[in-house]
Scaffold this motif. Structure first.
Motif, PDB file in Angstrom:
ATOM      1  N   LEU A 136       2.417   8.242  -1.549  1.00  0.00           N
ATOM      2  CA  LEU A 136       2.293   7.731  -2.914  1.00  0.00           C
ATOM      3  C   LEU A 136       0.955   8.100  -3.557  1.00  0.00           C
ATOM      4  CD1 LEU A 136       3.607   6.078  -5.217  1.00  0.00           C
ATOM      5  CD2 LEU A 136       2.470   4.078  -4.239  1.00  0.00           C
ATOM      6  N   PRO A 137      -0.169   7.994  -2.829  1.00  0.00           N
ATOM      7  CA  PRO A 137      -1.446   8.330  -3.477  1.00  0.00           C
ATOM      8  C   PRO A 137      -1.483   9.770  -4.035  1.00  0.00           C
ATOM      9  CG  PRO A 137      -1.855   7.085  -1.487  1.00  0.00           C
ATOM     10  CD  PRO A 137      -0.376   7.421  -1.496  1.00  0.00           C
ATOM     11  N   GLU A 138      -0.835  10.700  -3.370  1.00  0.00           N
ATOM     12  CA  GLU A 138      -0.807  12.091  -3.851  1.00  0.00           C
ATOM     13  C   GLU A 138       0.293  12.292  -4.897  1.00  0.00           C
ATOM     14  OE1 GLU A 138      -2.712  11.556  -0.163  1.00  0.00           O
ATOM     15  OE2 GLU A 138      -0.558  11.309  -0.478  1.00  0.00           O
ATOM     16  N   ARG A 139       1.424  11.658  -4.683  1.00  0.00           N
ATOM     17  CA  ARG A 139       2.597  11.837  -5.535  1.00  0.00           C
ATOM     18  C   ARG A 139       2.452  11.133  -6.886  1.00  0.00           C
ATOM     19  NH1 ARG A 139       5.622   9.917  -2.048  1.00  0.00           N
ATOM     20  NH2 ARG A 139       6.077   7.883  -2.919  1.00  0.00           N
ATOM     21  N   ASP A 140       1.837   9.949  -6.878  1.00  0.00           N
ATOM     22  CA  ASP A 140       1.721   9.147  -8.088  1.00  0.00           C
ATOM     23  C   ASP A 140       0.380   8.411  -8.078  1.00  0.00           C
ATOM     24  OD1 ASP A 140       2.003   7.478 -10.279  1.00  0.00           O
ATOM     25  OD2 ASP A 140       4.023   6.803  -9.746  1.00  0.00           O
ATOM     26  N   PRO A 141      -0.712   9.130  -8.382  1.00  0.00           N
ATOM     27  CA  PRO A 141      -2.051   8.531  -8.305  1.00  0.00           C
ATOM     28  C   PRO A 141      -2.236   7.300  -9.182  1.00  0.00           C
ATOM     29  CG  PRO A 141      -2.195  10.909  -8.652  1.00  0.00           C
ATOM     30  CD  PRO A 141      -0.751  10.538  -8.769  1.00  0.00           C
TER      31      PRO A 141
END
Length: 171
Positions: A136-141
């Motif tokens: 999630l941190p990379e996909r949807d910061p």
């Protein structure tokens, strides 16, 4: 389901993780409070607390906040503590069963959690490794940032004793 009950639907990564019926305690249009028995099969031992058949959860869901707060008590009413989930804001809707009687509260779990013991002395941030591994941190910061801020807010509420009174309307 009647107007005094709701089906809680906890999703994670686009799939239903668990669903269970709960009795509506109150709904002010922003915060929905429900009560339900421990919904999973058997006992779950986290090391710092055990959730088991007979436990009763009073769960607070917000339509405008990125978390849910669950007060956990034993069958005899003894407070175990508060388990808090970082989630997207809750969504209340008709279940689509066509009967007009089904209401669902859908909550998307974002992996981060917090535990606060009954005495307030133990506050644990949980599953930060699971959150990082979720992608999630990379996909949807932006969502990941909201989730981290929600966990920080929960930790502050717990450390200042606000979970017990649910004075979460404070800034």
């Amino acid at each position: 389901m009647s107007a005094s009950s709701v089906e809680i639907v906890l999703t994670k990564a686009g799939r239903t993780k668990i669903r269970y019926p709960a009795a509506v305690v109150s709904d002010d249009g922003t915060r929905l409070t429900v009560r339900a028995p421990w919904a999973a099969d058997g006992t779950r031992d986290f090391g710092f607390v055990r959730f088991e058949p007979g436990d009763v959860f009073t769960e607070h869901y917000w339509r405008d906040r990125w978390y849910a707060v669950k007060e956990v008590r034993t069958a005899d009413g003894t407070l175990k503590g508060w388990y808090c989930d970082v989630t997207r804001p809750a969504v209340l809707s008709d279940s689509g069963t066509g009967t007009g009687t089904g209401t669902e509260l859908t909550v998307e779990d974002l992996d981060l959690d917090l535990w606060c013991s009954a005495d307030g002395k133990t506050v644990l941030r949980l599953d930060e490794d699971e959150f990082a591994a979720s992608g999630l941190p990379e996909r949807d910061p932006r969502t990941a940032d909201r989730a981290r801020r929600a966990l920080d807010e929960l930790e502050l509420l717990a450390s200042q004793g606000w979970l017990s009174s649910l004075a979460a309307d404070r800034p």
